[in-house]
Every structure is written in structure tokens, then in C-alpha cells.
Design a protein around this motif. Structure first.
Motif, PDB file in Angstrom:
ATOM      1  N   PRO A 101       0.792  -1.229   0.000  1.00 35.57           N
ATOM      2  CA  PRO A 101       0.000   0.000   0.000  1.00 35.57           C
ATOM      3  C   PRO A 101       0.826   1.283   0.000  1.00 35.57           C
ATOM      4  O   PRO A 101       1.928   1.344   0.551  1.00 35.57           O
ATOM      5  CB  PRO A 101      -0.782  -0.118   1.310  1.00 35.57           C
ATOM      6  CG  PRO A 101       0.121  -0.899   2.214  1.00 35.57           C
ATOM      7  CD  PRO A 101       0.812  -1.882   1.316  1.00 35.57           C
ATOM      8  N   SER A 102       0.262   2.310  -0.607  1.00 34.28           N
ATOM      9  CA  SER A 102       0.758   3.674  -0.457  1.00 34.28           C
ATOM     10  C   SER A 102       0.054   4.288   0.755  1.00 34.28           C
ATOM     11  O   SER A 102      -0.847   3.671   1.353  1.00 34.28           O
ATOM     12  CB  SER A 102       0.420   4.486  -1.709  1.00 34.28           C
ATOM     13  OG  SER A 102      -1.000   4.592  -1.837  1.00 34.28           O
ATOM     14  N   LEU A 103       0.429   5.516   1.111  1.00 32.49           N
ATOM     15  CA  LEU A 103      -0.251   6.204   2.207  1.00 32.49           C
ATOM     16  C   LEU A 103      -1.728   6.377   1.890  1.00 32.49           C
ATOM     17  O   LEU A 103      -2.589   6.184   2.762  1.00 32.49           O
ATOM     18  CB  LEU A 103       0.409   7.568   2.457  1.00 32.49           C
ATOM     19  CG  LEU A 103      -0.233   8.425   3.564  1.00 32.49           C
ATOM     20  CD1 LEU A 103      -0.243   7.698   4.898  1.00 32.49           C
ATOM     21  CD2 LEU A 103       0.498   9.769   3.674  1.00 32.49           C
ATOM     22  N   ASP A 104      -2.054   6.686   0.632  1.00 27.30           N
ATOM     23  CA  ASP A 104      -3.464   6.837   0.249  1.00 27.30           C
ATOM     24  C   ASP A 104      -4.225   5.523   0.409  1.00 27.30           C
ATOM     25  O   ASP A 104      -5.383   5.514   0.831  1.00 27.30           O
ATOM     26  CB  ASP A 104      -3.562   7.328  -1.203  1.00 27.30           C
ATOM     27  CG  ASP A 104      -3.186   8.790  -1.360  1.00 27.30           C
ATOM     28  OD1 ASP A 104      -3.158   9.504  -0.338  1.00 27.30           O
ATOM     29  OD2 ASP A 104      -2.898   9.218  -2.498  1.00 27.30           O
ATOM     30  N   ASP A 105      -3.583   4.402   0.083  1.00 27.33           N
ATOM     31  CA  ASP A 105      -4.215   3.092   0.249  1.00 27.33           C
ATOM     32  C   ASP A 105      -4.505   2.813   1.729  1.00 27.33           C
ATOM     33  O   ASP A 105      -5.556   2.277   2.080  1.00 27.33           O
ATOM     34  CB  ASP A 105      -3.309   1.973  -0.293  1.00 27.33           C
ATOM     35  CG  ASP A 105      -3.155   2.017  -1.798  1.00 27.33           C
ATOM     36  OD1 ASP A 105      -4.123   2.409  -2.487  1.00 27.33           O
ATOM     37  OD2 ASP A 105      -2.075   1.660  -2.285  1.00 27.33           O
ATOM     38  N   ILE A 106      -3.573   3.190   2.587  1.00 32.58           N
ATOM     39  CA  ILE A 106      -3.732   2.970   4.024  1.00 32.58           C
ATOM     40  C   ILE A 106      -4.893   3.802   4.557  1.00 32.58           C
ATOM     41  O   ILE A 106      -5.741   3.301   5.313  1.00 32.58           O
ATOM     42  CB  ILE A 106      -2.419   3.311   4.760  1.00 32.58           C
ATOM     43  CG1 ILE A 106      -1.338   2.281   4.401  1.00 32.58           C
ATOM     44  CG2 ILE A 106      -2.628   3.370   6.271  1.00 32.58           C
ATOM     45  CD1 ILE A 106       0.059   2.698   4.791  1.00 32.58           C
ATOM     46  N   LEU A 107      -4.945   5.065   4.164  1.00 34.84           N
ATOM     47  CA  LEU A 107      -6.033   5.939   4.624  1.00 34.84           C
ATOM     48  C   LEU A 107      -7.380   5.470   4.069  1.00 34.84           C
ATOM     49  O   LEU A 107      -8.404   5.538   4.757  1.00 34.84           O
ATOM     50  CB  LEU A 107      -5.745   7.380   4.216  1.00 34.84           C
ATOM     51  CG  LEU A 107      -4.503   8.009   4.857  1.00 34.84           C
ATOM     52  CD1 LEU A 107      -4.245   9.399   4.293  1.00 34.84           C
ATOM     53  CD2 LEU A 107      -4.649   8.069   6.377  1.00 34.84           C
ATOM     54  N   ALA A 108      -7.387   4.966   2.834  1.00 29.85           N
ATOM     55  CA  ALA A 108      -8.631   4.461   2.245  1.00 29.85           C
ATOM     56  C   ALA A 108      -9.104   3.202   2.966  1.00 29.85           C
ATOM     57  O   ALA A 108     -10.304   3.025   3.207  1.00 29.85           O
ATOM     58  CB  ALA A 108      -8.419   4.170   0.755  1.00 29.85           C
ATOM     59  N   ALA A 109      -8.173   2.333   3.339  1.00 32.28           N
ATOM     60  CA  ALA A 109      -8.531   1.123   4.083  1.00 32.28           C
ATOM     61  C   ALA A 109      -9.115   1.475   5.439  1.00 32.28           C
ATOM     62  O   ALA A 109     -10.091   0.868   5.893  1.00 32.28           O
ATOM     63  CB  ALA A 109      -7.298   0.230   4.246  1.00 32.28           C
ATOM     64  N   ASP A 110      -8.517   2.453   6.085  1.00 32.49           N
ATOM     65  CA  ASP A 110      -9.019   2.922   7.378  1.00 32.49           C
ATOM     66  C   ASP A 110     -10.453   3.434   7.246  1.00 32.49           C
ATOM     67  O   ASP A 110     -11.334   3.084   8.041  1.00 32.49           O
ATOM     68  CB  ASP A 110      -8.108   4.029   7.899  1.00 32.49           C
ATOM     69  CG  ASP A 110      -8.635   4.683   9.156  1.00 32.49           C
ATOM     70  OD1 ASP A 110      -8.398   4.144  10.252  1.00 32.49           O
ATOM     71  OD2 ASP A 110      -9.287   5.743   9.042  1.00 32.49           O
ATOM     72  N   ALA A 111     -10.692   4.264   6.238  1.00 30.19           N
ATOM     73  CA  ALA A 111     -12.031   4.828   6.018  1.00 30.19           C
ATOM     74  C   ALA A 111     -13.058   3.735   5.704  1.00 30.19           C
ATOM     75  O   ALA A 111     -14.187   3.764   6.207  1.00 30.19           O
ATOM     76  CB  ALA A 111     -11.985   5.873   4.902  1.00 30.19           C
TER      77      ALA A 111
END
Length: 379
Positions: A360-370
Motif C-alpha cells: 500500500p501507499s499512504l493513500d491506500d492505508i487511509l482508504a482502508a481505514d475509512a
């Protein structure tokens, strides 16, 4: 003399950090909070930081009026948190905000080459590989504040290389419900979950301790922070909270860090390392110590721990999903909208339904969290 930005100064860790800073003669150059306007004003008037931040814009507007007779600058939102994290006057950033909101400011502080006194466990749980890679790239020091990780950090000080380490041993108090059955926990009330037997902590982490999710998150942190595979990390229940963690070396020598259950001790060490100074925390009297006991964790009753240990062994964003789902479920429990056992049920449902990304990229991590939070709230 350390100059410290405290992200989350009105929470339990932040308030105790200010006690340490005052006792040690350090400076607090930035203080941040979510919406505790009155307490942040009180802290600002006492410690006179350069910058005060409230993530709530309405609360920040009120604080700006309250502090209009001072030269303290007031900012708001994520922009304000990021500013506090990279403030030129700060050599150390204590990240004591609760939840995934601490991720971006921590990364910003790393890129600014600050010392990170890390109390926000979600940062390493959700994005540990990214965070540790950036810390290595920019030469930023990460010193843990969490009592168990501070203990491991101290016990590893004489370690020449990780090949000498046989295992890391994390201790768990077991929380207020240790010894209860799942049948007992069907009726577990919020007020009982918030009665930790040893530690005084904020509501969210106290509930995490009751479910043992807190220990699962610490297991994941240990993997990231100390570059250890899961099979070299063990959790033992130690009800007395006197031994905060242990390291066993390849020659079977075990080093332990002991102390009173007082968060000011690891906070102080994170700020003064590699040196030590006179303590704020109470001295441990070994002659008055209770017997020290150890036992295995009960992952069948406390399913949150089992879910965390499983996520730890999965690649990519699984841990971000675990953390986001847990934060959302605990929020619902604190609002008394779901029961205690429902926390694990909702986390498990999110883990089984939210797709994961392996690299994951940082955006992928934040999207998974959301996505995890949405899965919990819509259950």
C-alpha cells in the motif's frame, strides 16, 4: 534543554508530559488538542508555547479570542497539526493524539528530522513499514512512550544486533475483565470496562485494554519498531503491571524493566534518552511489591486479541483495517450503542469484508481505514 511540540496535550499522556516538562525544565513550544478549549487555554497560559492548535475550527476561533492578550499564535485543523509537527523551534514531537489522525503529522515530523516521542500506536499499526522506512531515510529518532515498548527499548540498549534476540515478551495486565467468561461479558457495562485495575488512561485505550485489543496493537507495533517477525514476540498476562516487558536473548538471559505503573516514567525517558534524570514518577519499593505472576492470554474469550494477531500475519492494509474498525467499534461502545462483545464482532466483519492492498501507499492505508470505519458504522 528539550523543546517539545505535544500533539494531544489535553489527553492523559499530554497532561502527564507537561508535568515531566515542567519538572525537567524543558520547553513546550506547541500544544494541540481536539476541542478542549478551556484546558488548552489554561495550559497555554502556564507554559506559553509559540503555537496552540485545536483541530475543531470553531473551538480554535474561541481560543483565539481567549488568548488575544498573549502573543500565542492559534491555528486549526490538520494544517495546524502539521505546523506543530514541523515547528522550527521544536527538536522533539510527542505524538499523543489518539487514532489514525496522528499518522500524517508523525510523517511530517520525521521528514523534518525531529525526535519522535511516539505515544500514538496507530501510526505504526497502520503504516509501520512506511514510517520506519522514512525514519531511516531522514535520520529521525523514534523513541517509544508506550510503557511496554519503552521497556523493550530500554532492555535492548545493550543489544549489538537483532540476531542476538530470541524473543520480545510483552506483558499485559489483562484489564478489568480478566478471568471472566464470554457469558459474563455479555452483560459487561461501559462503566466496568473503564475501571482499569492498575493504570489511569483515556477512555479509548482503557476499553482497548479491557478487550485486549491494546495488546494486539502493541504486538504489531513491536514487529515494526524492532523489525521482529511475529514468531519472535510473545504476550504474557502479568496482572501486577510491575514488569513492563522483557527481552530474552539467544543465551537465554532475560532482561526486564520494572517500575511503578506510572506513564510519566516512559514519557520522561523518551524525552531525556540516551540520558537519565531524576524522576517525576514514584519509586518502586521491591520490599513492598506483591508477588509477580504470569499466565497465558485467553484469546477465545478476548477475541480482539486473536483478530489482531491474525492481522499481524497478513500483508498490506489488514492492520489498517483492524485499527480503523476497532476505533469505530470502540466509539460506538463508548456511546453505549453496542455491547462489549459486539466490538470484536464488528472488527471481524470489517476484516472479512474490506479488501486489502498488499503493497500500500499512504493513500491506500487511509482508504482502508475509512472503509473499515464505514463497514463498522453501517453494520
Amino acid at each position: 534543554m528539550r523543546s517539545v511540540s505535544i500533539l494531544g496535550s489535553t489527553g492523559s499522556i499530554g497532561r502527564q508530559a507537561l508535568e515531566v516538562i515542567e519538572q525537567q525544565g524543558m520547553r513546550a513550544v506547541a500544544l494541540t488538542a481536539h476541542h478542549s478549549t478551556a484546558l488548552l487555554e489554561e495550559q497555554c497560559r502556564k507554559f506559553r508555547p509559540r503555537l496552540a492548535v485545536l483541530t475543531s475550527q470553531e473551538a480554535a476561533a474561541e481560543l483565539r479570542i481567549r488568548l488575544s492578550d498573549t502573543d500565542i499564535r492559534v491555528s486549526s485543523g490538520m494544517e495546524g497539526l502539521l505546523e506543530a509537527a514541523v515547528l522550527e523551534e521544536a527538536d522533539t514531537v510527542l505524538t499523543a493524539v489518539v487514532g489514525n489522525i496522528g499518522l500524517r503529522p508523525t510523517l511530517a515530523a520525521i521528514r523534518a528530522r525531529k525526535r519522535i516521542a511516539l505515544a500514538n500506536k496507530e501510526t505504526l499499526v497502520c503504516a509501520g513499514e512506511l514510517v520506519m522506512a522514512q525514519a531511516a531515510e531522514y535520520g529521525a529518532e523514534i523513541v517509544p512512550v508506550d510503557s511496554e515498548h519503552s521497556a523493550l527499548f530500554q532492555c535492548l540498549q545493550g543489544n549489538r544486533d537483532r540476531g542476538e534476540v530470541k524473543r520480545l515478551i510483552l506483558t499485559a495486565s489483562g484489564g478489568p475483565f480478566w478471568g471472566k467468561t464470554r457469558e459474563d461479558l455479555k452483560q459487561a457495562a461501559l462503566r466496568d470496562a473503564l475501571k482499569h485495575p492498575n493504570w489511569s488512561m483515556g477512555a479509548k485505550i482503557t476499553v482497548d485494554s479491557a478487550t485486549l485489543m491494546n495488546k494486539g496493537l502493541e504486538f504489531i507495533e513491536a514487529m515494526r519498531l524492532y523489525r521482529m517477525p511475529p514468531e519472535k514476540i510473545q504476550i504474557v498476562v502479568h496482572r501486577e503491571s510491575i514488569i513492563h516487558s522483557l527481552v530474552e536473548y539467544c543465551d537465554h538471559a532475560i532482561l526486564a524493566q520494572l517500575g511503578m505503573p506510572d506513564m510519566r516514567l516512559p514519557i520522561q525517558y523518551a524525552l531525556t534518552w540516551p540520558g537519565r534524570t531524576d524522576a517525576v514518577a514514584e519509586e518502586l519499593d521491591l520490599l513492598r511489591c506483591p508477588p509477580l505472576t504470569f499466565g497465558p492470554p485467553d484469546t477465545e474469550t478476548f477475541r480482539c486479541l486473536a483478530l489482531a494477531l491474525d492481522a499481524a500475519r497478513r500483508p498490506g492494509t489488514a492492520c489498517a483495517v483492524l485499527n480503523g474498525a476497532n476505533e469505530a467499534a470502540v466509539q460506538l461502545f463508548l456511546q453505549e450503542k453496542i455491547g462489549f462483545l459486539d466490538i470484536a464482532d464488528r472488527v471481524e466483519r470489517a476484516l472479512s469484508t474490506v479488501p486489502t492492498v498488499e503493497r500500500p501507499s499512504l493513500d491506500d492505508i487511509l482508504a482502508a481505514d475509512a472503509a473499515a470505519r464505514e463497514a463498522v458504522f453501517s453494520s
